[in-house]
Design an enzyme around this catalytic site. Structure first.
Site, PDB file in Angstrom:
ATOM      1  N   TYR A 152     -12.089  35.020   6.946  1.00 29.59           N
ATOM      2  CA  TYR A 152     -13.457  35.525   6.777  1.00 29.59           C
ATOM      3  C   TYR A 152     -14.316  34.476   6.081  1.00 29.59           C
ATOM      4  O   TYR A 152     -15.437  34.180   6.515  1.00 29.59           O
ATOM      5  CB  TYR A 152     -13.390  36.816   5.964  1.00 29.59           C
ATOM      6  CG  TYR A 152     -14.687  37.582   5.840  1.00 29.59           C
ATOM      7  CD1 TYR A 152     -15.098  38.453   6.843  1.00 29.59           C
ATOM      8  CD2 TYR A 152     -15.480  37.469   4.700  1.00 29.59           C
ATOM      9  CE1 TYR A 152     -16.271  39.191   6.713  1.00 29.59           C
ATOM     10  CE2 TYR A 152     -16.652  38.199   4.563  1.00 29.59           C
ATOM     11  CZ  TYR A 152     -17.039  39.061   5.570  1.00 29.59           C
ATOM     12  OH  TYR A 152     -18.203  39.787   5.439  1.00 29.59           O
ATOM     13  N   SER A 176     -22.478  35.866   4.372  1.00 29.85           N
ATOM     14  CA  SER A 176     -21.975  36.715   3.291  1.00 29.85           C
ATOM     15  C   SER A 176     -22.061  35.898   2.000  1.00 29.85           C
ATOM     16  O   SER A 176     -22.256  34.678   2.063  1.00 29.85           O
ATOM     17  CB  SER A 176     -20.506  37.055   3.583  1.00 29.85           C
ATOM     18  OG  SER A 176     -19.846  37.561   2.436  1.00 29.85           O
TER      19      SER A 176
HETATM   20  N1  LIG Z   1     -20.444  45.380   3.838  1.00 32.72           N
HETATM   21  C1  LIG Z   1     -20.426  44.303   3.073  1.00 32.72           C
HETATM   22  O1  LIG Z   1     -20.170  44.371   1.861  1.00 32.72           O
HETATM   23  C2  LIG Z   1     -20.762  42.958   3.661  1.00 32.72           C
HETATM   24  C3  LIG Z   1     -20.957  41.903   2.774  1.00 32.72           C
HETATM   25  C4  LIG Z   1     -21.265  40.645   3.286  1.00 32.72           C
HETATM   26  C5  LIG Z   1     -21.406  40.457   4.649  1.00 32.72           C
HETATM   27  N2  LIG Z   1     -21.193  41.508   5.490  1.00 32.72           N
HETATM   28  C6  LIG Z   1     -21.359  41.252   6.932  1.00 32.72           C
HETATM   29  O2  LIG Z   1     -22.360  42.100   7.433  1.00 32.72           O
HETATM   30  C7  LIG Z   1     -22.151  42.309   8.829  1.00 32.72           C
HETATM   31  C8  LIG Z   1     -22.241  43.798   9.142  1.00 32.72           C
HETATM   32  O3  LIG Z   1     -21.135  44.431   8.520  1.00 32.72           O
HETATM   33  P1  LIG Z   1     -21.160  45.925   7.954  1.00 32.72           P
HETATM   34  O4  LIG Z   1     -20.783  45.845   6.547  1.00 32.72           O
HETATM   35  O5  LIG Z   1     -22.404  46.606   8.368  1.00 32.72           O
HETATM   36  O6  LIG Z   1     -19.879  46.507   8.704  1.00 32.72           O
HETATM   37  P2  LIG Z   1     -19.661  47.671   9.778  1.00 32.72           P
HETATM   38  O7  LIG Z   1     -18.222  47.672  10.096  1.00 32.72           O
HETATM   39  O8  LIG Z   1     -20.284  48.937   9.345  1.00 32.72           O
HETATM   40  O9  LIG Z   1     -20.510  47.118  11.016  1.00 32.72           O
HETATM   41  C9  LIG Z   1     -20.045  46.088  11.847  1.00 32.72           C
HETATM   42  C10 LIG Z   1     -20.153  46.529  13.284  1.00 32.72           C
HETATM   43  O10 LIG Z   1     -19.713  45.432  14.103  1.00 32.72           O
HETATM   44  C11 LIG Z   1     -18.899  45.976  15.125  1.00 32.72           C
HETATM   45  N3  LIG Z   1     -17.995  44.943  15.617  1.00 32.72           N
HETATM   46  C12 LIG Z   1     -16.846  44.515  15.050  1.00 32.72           C
HETATM   47  N4  LIG Z   1     -16.261  43.590  15.827  1.00 32.72           N
HETATM   48  C13 LIG Z   1     -17.077  43.431  16.903  1.00 32.72           C
HETATM   49  C14 LIG Z   1     -17.009  42.619  18.043  1.00 32.72           C
HETATM   50  N5  LIG Z   1     -15.979  41.787  18.266  1.00 32.72           N
HETATM   51  N6  LIG Z   1     -18.013  42.691  18.954  1.00 32.72           N
HETATM   52  C15 LIG Z   1     -19.046  43.536  18.753  1.00 32.72           C
HETATM   53  N7  LIG Z   1     -19.148  44.346  17.686  1.00 32.72           N
HETATM   54  C16 LIG Z   1     -18.174  44.292  16.768  1.00 32.72           C
HETATM   55  C17 LIG Z   1     -18.163  47.137  14.475  1.00 32.72           C
HETATM   56  O11 LIG Z   1     -17.650  48.041  15.430  1.00 32.72           O
HETATM   57  C18 LIG Z   1     -19.258  47.731  13.602  1.00 32.72           C
HETATM   58  O12 LIG Z   1     -20.009  48.698  14.301  1.00 32.72           O
HETATM   59  C19 LIG Z   1     -20.805  41.673   9.135  1.00 32.72           C
HETATM   60  O13 LIG Z   1     -21.014  40.394   9.691  1.00 32.72           O
HETATM   61  C20 LIG Z   1     -20.151  41.557   7.788  1.00 32.72           C
HETATM   62  O14 LIG Z   1     -19.207  40.530   7.738  1.00 32.72           O
HETATM   63  C21 LIG Z   1     -20.868  42.751   5.024  1.00 32.72           C
END
Ligand SMILES: NC(=O)c1ccc[n+]([C@@H]2O[C@H](COP(=O)([O-])OP(=O)(O)OC[C@H]3O[C@@H](n4cnc5c(N)ncnc54)[C@H](O)[C@@H]3O)[C@@H](O)[C@H]2O)c1
Length: 330
Positions: A165, A148
């Site tokens: 985080y 991130s």
């Molecule tokens: N959305 C943002 O702004 C953002 C920014 C930087 C980084 N990220 C990172 O991107 C990645 C994807 O996030 P996203 O934004 O698509 O979120 P999201 O919540 O839409 O997708 C994450 C998925 O991971 C699943 N998940 C959560 N805990 C889990 C576990 N213990 N085992 C298996 N699956 C699990 C959730 O059910 C969900 O389907 C994450 O690592 C998040 O930290 C997101």
């Protein structure tokens, strides 16, 4: 890796957000995909969307319930992938699953802090270890770890504690950077990349809350109370707000996070896949991420000062953390 057709990709957290979009775009390119998630329902929807997109004939999409923070479940996931995809090798591993939460060492529970850390860091570590032998057996392979901007800037803004985080995302970045040489020396046919997205429009805010609390869409009385305390600490007169108001503020925050983000999950997935094809080890996602990266490098000593944050909001268009006076935080 220039071509994903005929390859096998494993994606953690493929139920929603960037994981779902990665699955759709890989399948559209003729890549077989195995996804895991904690939600069977959202994975079924990802599979349906992949199949609706009319993938090339014979492409397999398999779904597997597994919590990435639990090694037993990850090893079972790996065995299911081998069996259901009929393979002893995989070519792509996307360590994408993640949740927010556990922001404060002082006011959040240890359980919540460790859950966030163990999913965001432990999940990357355990899944990489579990699938490494299958990556080694492929003729070419790539590990893609999602960190991130919080992997190089441990903040959402000066009003929001964000420790679990950020610590996990720094670990993911450090691990992946160190893996570059380990792979070069010991398994040169495997490459790796660290992904650092800025603000991407996904349902991570509501998903994280549900996973951490085990509750449904409605805030629990304890959550309402904690939100009141937090808002009050930020100078909001919470006596004027009913529980219903707080629930509404929370829902509005989750909606805005998803719908008003500068980058969609689909665009983010396309940037990630282009980065892999171009062989880049560091993949920044979104203009806000690029800008923030420049700003932190230019002035690291002041990265956690209020005026630095004001410049981030003005110059990078950053919106997260500015609503800390509203309801809750991730
Ligand atoms: N959305 C943002 O702004 C953002 C920014 C930087 C980084 N990220 C990172 O991107 C990645 C994807 O996030 P996203 O934004 O698509 O979120 P999201 O919540 O839409 O997708 C994450 C998925 O991971 C699943 N998940 C959560 N805990 C889990 C576990 N213990 N085992 C298996 N699956 C699990 C959730 O059910 C969900 O389907 C994450 O690592 C998040 O930290 C997101």
């Amino acid at each position: 890796m220039k071509d994903f057709s005929g390859k096998i990709a494993v994606i953690t957290g493929g139920g929603t957000g960037m994981g779902r979009e990665l699955a759709r775009q890989l399948v559209a390119e003729g890549c077989n995909v195995a996804i895991c998630d904690v939600s069977a329902e959202t994975m079924a929807e990802t599979k349906r969307l992949c199949e609706n997109d009319r993938p090339p004939q014979g492409v397999r999409v398999t779904t597997h319930i597994a919590d990435v923070s639990d090694e037993t479940q990850i090893l079972r996931f790996r065995d299911e992938v081998a069996e259901q995809q009929g393979t002893d090798k995989i070519h792509l591993l996307f360590n994408n699953a993640g949740i927010g939460g556990g922001g404060s060492m002082l006011t959040d529970t240890r359980e919540q802090w460790e859950k966030t850390f163990n999913v965001c860091w432990g999940g990357v570590y355990l899944t990489t270890r579990a699938f490494l032998p299958m990556l080694q057996k492929a003729s070419e392979a790539h590990i893609i770890n999602t960190s991130s901007v919080n992997g190089f800037w441990a903040s959402l803004g000066p009003n929001v504690p964000h420790t679990a985080y950020s610590a996990a995302k720094f670990a993911v970045k450090g691990f992946t950077e160190a893996l570059i040489n380990d792979l070069k020396i010991n398994a040169p046919h495997i490459k790796c990349s660290v992904v650092m997205p800025g603000h991407i429009g996904t349902s991570i805010v509501s998903n994280s809350r549900k996973i951490l609390t085990g509750a449904g869409d409605t805030l629990t009385p304890a959550e309402i109370e904690r939100t009141r305390l937090r808002m009050s600490a930020n100078g909001v007169d919470v006596a004027q707000l009913s529980d219903h108001d707080i629930q509404a503020l929370w829902e509005e925050r989750a909606r805005r996070f998803q719908q008003e983000a500068p980058t969609t999950a689909g665009t983010a997935a396309a940037i990630i896949l282009d980065g892999v094809k171009a062989g880049r080890w560091r993949i920044l996602v979104g203009q806000d991420a690029h800008r923030l990266d420049e700003m932190v490098r230019r002035d690291p000593e002041h990265a956690y000062d209020s005026d630095f944050f004001e410049s981030v909001v003005a110059e990078a268009g950053w919106r997260l953390g500015t609503g800390a006076r509203g309801a809750g935080q991730r």
